[in-house]
Design an enzyme around this catalytic site. Structure first.
Site, PDB file in Angstrom:
ATOM      1  N   TYR A  57      21.566  55.362  29.456  1.00 61.00           N
ATOM      2  CA  TYR A  57      22.986  55.339  29.109  1.00 61.00           C
ATOM      3  C   TYR A  57      23.528  53.925  29.111  1.00 61.00           C
ATOM      4  CZ  TYR A  57      24.006  54.396  33.978  1.00 61.00           C
ATOM      5  OH  TYR A  57      24.067  53.816  35.222  1.00 61.00           O
ATOM      6  N   PHE A  67      30.028  47.843  31.527  1.00 64.02           N
ATOM      7  CA  PHE A  67      29.980  47.728  32.979  1.00 64.02           C
ATOM      8  C   PHE A  67      28.655  48.201  33.558  1.00 64.02           C
ATOM      9  CE2 PHE A  67      30.379  52.203  33.948  1.00 64.02           C
ATOM     10  CZ  PHE A  67      31.204  52.730  32.975  1.00 64.02           C
ATOM     11  N   ASP A  68      27.846  48.866  32.739  1.00 64.85           N
ATOM     12  CA  ASP A  68      26.582  49.361  33.288  1.00 64.85           C
ATOM     13  C   ASP A  68      25.668  49.778  32.151  1.00 64.85           C
ATOM     14  OD1 ASP A  68      25.661  52.015  35.647  1.00 64.85           O
ATOM     15  OD2 ASP A  68      24.679  50.143  35.082  1.00 64.85           O
ATOM     16  N   ILE A  87      29.870  61.636  38.280  1.00 64.76           N
ATOM     17  CA  ILE A  87      31.270  61.921  37.946  1.00 64.76           C
ATOM     18  C   ILE A  87      31.350  63.201  37.125  1.00 64.76           C
ATOM     19  CG2 ILE A  87      32.216  59.606  38.097  1.00 64.76           C
ATOM     20  CD1 ILE A  87      31.678  59.214  35.173  1.00 64.76           C
ATOM     21  N   TYR A 113      36.652  58.071  37.713  1.00 60.39           N
ATOM     22  CA  TYR A 113      36.940  57.510  39.038  1.00 60.39           C
ATOM     23  C   TYR A 113      38.391  57.523  39.447  1.00 60.39           C
ATOM     24  CZ  TYR A 113      32.098  56.189  39.262  1.00 60.39           C
ATOM     25  OH  TYR A 113      30.739  56.233  39.302  1.00 60.39           O
ATOM     26  N   PHE A 130      30.978  56.303  27.361  1.00 51.32           N
ATOM     27  CA  PHE A 130      29.540  56.299  27.602  1.00 51.32           C
ATOM     28  C   PHE A 130      28.784  56.632  26.341  1.00 51.32           C
ATOM     29  CE2 PHE A 130      29.089  55.780  32.095  1.00 51.32           C
ATOM     30  CZ  PHE A 130      30.237  56.313  32.660  1.00 51.32           C
TER      31      PHE A 130
END
Lengths: 422, 597
Positions: A57, A67-68, A87, A113, A130
């Site tokens: 992902y 961010f990731d 999440i 979040y 995502f």
């Protein structure tokens, strides 16, 4: 355009597309999680609750900033679906994917979040984007030995599970090779499913199920009907089975500390008989469960009257000796030795205890110790022919082993000498 | 002369074959070399060593010089030429000597130092040690592991600098030394990384294992006890730097994320025997807890951490670590536990944590640990902080969770102040329940009645020590007063009117009795004391109190009277609230009776 600007505008395009055309996959239809399929996966099913899921992902914030990314770590991300490990947006989103599918998810903060954010990367009230690829998924391996695989169709509630000895009410359907061989509603005690032609794997799996859960269990023969098969259902030996089970309700068995001594001694008699019955039928795993109850109830029991103490010791001795027999049959020799040790702790010259320990030790190749045990048997009962013949077996094996060792070590030292000389 | 002796033995050995070197040759060489150094002839010794012709001799015998060499280096001052020479000799030895033997010589030297010398010696020998290790072929991994373990063992007894001043001073050189050690380890890390990209050879697993062991050791010491916050005025905080390096190593060898989740995987893959697995788990508990702290509080290595986990799952994973840290008493470690707990809780939204989690043992044990800290810890800021965190923990649970937690803490805290605090929380929850539209079944109706039974009672009936329990009793009375005012009997949402009879029997009546008894008792004591005052002050103390070896002075009568009066004041306070509550009850019940008639 700089890379940042390019990323930003690409991110904006994707987010806009999602907002416009994305499918609302939330159960309450509040547009909290929107999805667009970028590349459809193979035909087939979606992963189920509890499945171990493998994904790659990439995650971006609303401003397009990444961010990731699992690919940066060169490793797929693995998690258990539908268990609240990730999440909410992911538990919902990944459950709609097929194997090989790539999709986009736009997640409102309530499904991500929230107001707390996630320091240091996710600010408060952040909408997340995502791109997810579902690489693979497989059922949950309940005991990490490949024996029982579970896939949950409908999740149950609570963290509480039936314990051993709990009374459960279930609906069950059994399949073998695609053919259904059993279908019933049944109420029974966990550990005694055998009485209803239910294999031990179901008993074991029930201890991990939640109230109201509906799942599919894949049993390897060891947890199924074993080598004997089940002629009654037309099932051959070493057959793999598939069961669909719904745990409708259960009542936990009394914990040991909830029962008083009188109750324990009464129950011990009942349980001992059950254990013996299972043993005679060759159902060793079930027998172990029954005898094990005696141990867990009485081993640490204090404050017994003299009469109670005698009865308790007698039950414990029988339990340990029988457990040792079961473990010998199950080829768990270390456990057999442990049980014999405990039996001998209660009655140090117990012939059966010494003999069985000797057997176990012999099978673990501890020939000297085994011989000692058999010799002790003869001291207690000089007529025991079996012990005599076992002693000679020990001696023979010892000799064989020494021969072998001698040959191995002889070579080893020559090798060392040659190496050092270089 | 020392140099001559050295020359003599050199010449003798020059003509011998390597295999013919005898024990006494080694001895003579060592003695001569040592003497040279001690007499200040380092330069000459250096020449001898640098001489090509003596290469074979040095290769075999050089390692014996390590001990006297190190001694001399510490003897000479920084600027002294002789020191320079010695350092060069050390360097040469590293290049020329048999790596295996030199390795043992260096390790031996490190093992023998202690106290103030440790850091200096280690830092001095790290470079030659690295050179030697890189030369080893067989058993390199084992030797690297041994070196790192030995060095960390020697450092462990040293106190970890904690305050800003201590860190800046770095009296024993620990800060500097730790960072030197990670630099020392870098080439080995690089080797593991390079080999990971190729296939996995057995040898490299070993080196990786040794590096993991080193990191785990470092997490336990010095990082667990170190102060790791940013400090004003310190640009490059040595321990923060060290922590970054350690997490970098773990990340580079691919072990960072697995370690953060290791305990959650259940069975440890390494050990067959459950007993060994248990021991390993216990030993690594401290290190893993420290690692979690580094990652989630100080954000070291968080760049690599997946950002998809739910906050409640992160809390779940960290509970074991929090428990490990909260069980300690050292401020540096305890505060890490509190910080870790706080940071996990702050990631969650209020009312989002499901009550199911309380079925897990950790979730019940940890709040009890917090209670221990807030009642027993000698440091005030710790007590305050743990109280704040307890409130945070309560706030995160859903209503059933709060309910269960309150019951648990009322039963287990054994401290009137804590009980009073919980009772106040219960009052707040009831207040919320009464204001909201939908039904909150946990703080109204029969569930609440069951909770009120716990709250509105005196533990020992009329004989309860009212002073000891005054915090709790006041909180209970305030709660009852609130209920009576807020909840009309016609509504009876909270059920307080149903259970009023029991409350009167178990709480109000014995409280009234107890108050009367206590007041009478204390008033009598005061009267006695005042009368006895006129007589000589007798020193018939019933018991004495000794603090730090000094006996405390006996209380004067004046002081004793003060205490007794303040007790009376407390009783009056309780009595007045009690009276008010009874009044309110009477008014309301009478109002209803009037209505009904």
């Amino acid at each position: 355009m700089t890379t940042d600007e390019a990323t930003k505008s690409e991110g904006e395009v994707q987010a806009a597309a999602l907002a416009e055309r994305g499918e609302d996959i939330t159960p309450s239809k509040d547009r909290g999680v929107l999805k667009i399929i970028k590349r459809p996966g193979s035909e087939g099913e979606c992963p189920m609750i509890g499945d171990k899921v493998y994904v790659h992902y990439k995650g971006k914030l609303a401003n397009g900033k990444k961010f990731d990314s699992s690919r940066d770590r060169n490793e797929p991300f693995i998690f258990s679906l539908g268990k609240g490990q990730v999440i909410k947006a992911w538990d919902i989103g990944v459950a709609t994917m097929k194997k090989g599918e790539i999709c986009y998810l736009l997640c409102k903060p309530e499904y991500a979040y929230g107001s707390a954010g996630s320091a240091p990367k996710i600010p408060s009230n952040a909408t997340l984007f995502f791109e997810v690829e579902l690489l693979d998924f497989k059922g949950e391996d309940l005991f990490e030995d490949g024996g029982i695989i579970r896939r949950i169709r409908r999740k149950g509630e609570g963290y509480s599970n039936p314990n051993e000895g709990a009374t459960v009410e279930i609906h069950l359907e059994g399949f073998c090779g695609g053919r259904r061989f059993d279908c019933k509603d049944v109420k029974f005690v966990v550990g005694e499913g055998e009485d209803h032609d239910i294999p031990i794997g179901i008993d074991k799996a029930l201890e991990k199920m939640q109230r109201g859960e509906h799942c599919i269990l894949y049993l390897s023969p060891r947890y199924g009907f074993g080598e004997a098969g089940k002629p009654k259902f037309g099932i051959q030996g070493n057959a793999e089975l598939v069961y669909e089970v719904t745990l409708k309700s259960f009542e936990k068995a009394k914990e040991s500390w909830e029962m008083d001594t009188k109750e324990k001694l009464e129950q011990a008699a009942v349980v001992k008989e059950k254990g013996t019955m299972y043993f005679k039928e060759g159902k060793y795993l079930q027998a172990v469960i029954q005898y094990g109850k005696i141990v867990s109830w009485l081993e640490m029991e204090y404050g017994l009257s003299e009469k109670e103490s005698k009865a308790s010791d007698s039950f414990l001795l029988a339990a340990f000796l029988n457990l040792a027999m079961c473990y010998l049959k199950l080829r768990e020799y270390a456990k057999a030795v442990e049980c014999c040790d405990k039996a001998l702790g209660l009655d140090q010259d117990n012939e059966k205890g010494l003999y069985r320990r000797g057997e176990a030790r012999l099978l673990m190749n501890e020939f000297e110790l085994a011989k000692c045990d058999f010799q002790k048997v003869l001291e207690v009962n000089p007529q025991n022919k079996a012990a005599k013949s076992q002693i000679s077996v020990c001696q023979k094996k010892t000799k064989e082993h020494n021969e072998r060792d001698r040959r191995i070590y002889a070579n080893m030292f020559t090798k060392f000498a040659e190496r050092d000389a270089k | 002369m020392a140099v001559d002796e050295l020359q003599a033995i050199i010449e003798r050995c020059q003509i011998l074959e390597e295999a013919d070197f005898k024990g006494e040759d080694f001895n003579l060489f060592q003695v001569a070399g040592q003497k040279c150094l001690e007499d200040g002839y380092a330069a000459q010794l250096l020449e001898v060593i640098q001489n090509e012709k003596n290469k074979v001799i040095i290769k075999n015998m050089g390692w014996n010089l390590i001990s006297p060499l190190v001694r001399c280096i510490f003897m000479y001052k920084q600027e002294d030429d002789k020191r320079e020479n010695c350092l060069m000799i050390l360097d040469q030895l590293a290049q020329l000597c048999n790596p295996k033997e030199l390795f043992l010589g260096l390790l031996e030297q490190i093992e023998q130092t202690s106290g103030e010398q440790v850091c200096q010696t280690v830092m001095l020998l790290l470079q030659p040690l690295q050179t030697v290790l890189l030369k080893l072929q067989n058993k390199k991994a084992y030797s690297v592991g041994l070196s790192l373990a030995m060095i960390m063992n020697q450092l462990t007894p040293l106190p970890v600098p904690y305050t800003k001043q201590q860190i800046q001073e770095d009296k024993l050189g620990l800060c500097q030394c730790c960072n030197a050690v990670v630099d020392f380890a870098k080439p080995f890390v690089n080797e593991v990384v390079k080999n990971m990209e190729k296939s996995s050879e057995y040898n490299d697993m070993e080196l990786k294992e040794e590096l993991i062991k080193f990191c785990m050791q470092s997490l336990k010491y010095p990082l667990l006890a170190a102060q790791l916050e940013q400090l004003e005025g310190i640009e490059d905080h040595p321990f923060r730097h060290f922590a970054t390096e350690i997490t970098d190593i773990l990340w580079n060898i691919g072990e960072l994320i697995p370690l953060v989740f290791v305990h959650h995987k259940g069975k440890s893959p390494h050990w067959e025997n459950q007993e060994f697995a248990d021991i390993e788990r216990k030993n690594s508990a401290d290190s893993l807890a420290c690692l979690s702290y580094l990652m989630f509080v100080q954000h070291f290595g968080v760049e690599c951490f997946p950002v998809v986990f739910s906050p409640s799952y992160l809390l779940l994973c960290n509970m074991t670590h929090i428990e490990v840290l909260l069980k300690r008493t050292e401020e540096s470690i305890l505060s890490k536990g509190l910080d870790l707990f706080e940071s996990c809780l702050l990631r969650m939204e209020d009312n989002s944590l499901l009550h199911h989690y309380l079925e897990l043992r950790d979730f019940i044990n940890v709040p009890q640990d917090l209670v221990k800290i807030m009642t027993l810890c000698p440091m005030e800021h710790m007590r305050k902080k743990s109280l704040n965190i307890l409130q945070l923990f309560i706030d995160k649970f859903d209503t059933e969770g709060k309910y269960t937690l309150f019951r648990c803490l009322l039963k287990t805290s054994n401290h009137a102040g804590v009980e009073g605090y919980i009772i106040k929380n219960i009052k707040d929850q009831i207040h919320l329940a009464l204001m909201k539209e939908y039904d909150n079944i946990w703080f109204t109706g029969h569930h609440l009645i069951s909770l009120l039974d716990l709250v509105l009672s005196l533990p020992e009936g009329a004989e309860t020590d009212l002073l000891q329990n005054s915090d709790r009793i006041m909180a209970s009375l305030n709660l009852l007063r609130y209920l009576v005012i807020k909840d009309c009997e016609s509504d009876n949402q909270t059920g307080v009117w149903t259970t009023l009879g029991k409350i009167e029997q178990n709480f109000l009546k014995p409280l009234r009795v107890g108050l009367n008894m206590s007041k009478a008792h204390y008033e009598a004591e005061i009267k006695n004391k005042k009368e006895n005052r006129k007589e000589a002050h007798s020193s018939n103390t019933v018991c004495s109190v000794t603090v730090s070896g000094e006996k405390m002075p006996a209380m004067t009568t004046g002081m004793q009277l003060q205490v007794l009066h303040s007790a009376l004041f407390t009783f009056d306070l309780i009595g007045s609230v009690l009276a008010r509550v009874e009044e309110l009850i009477e008014v309301k019940t009478k109002a209803v009776m009037d209505e009904n008639s």
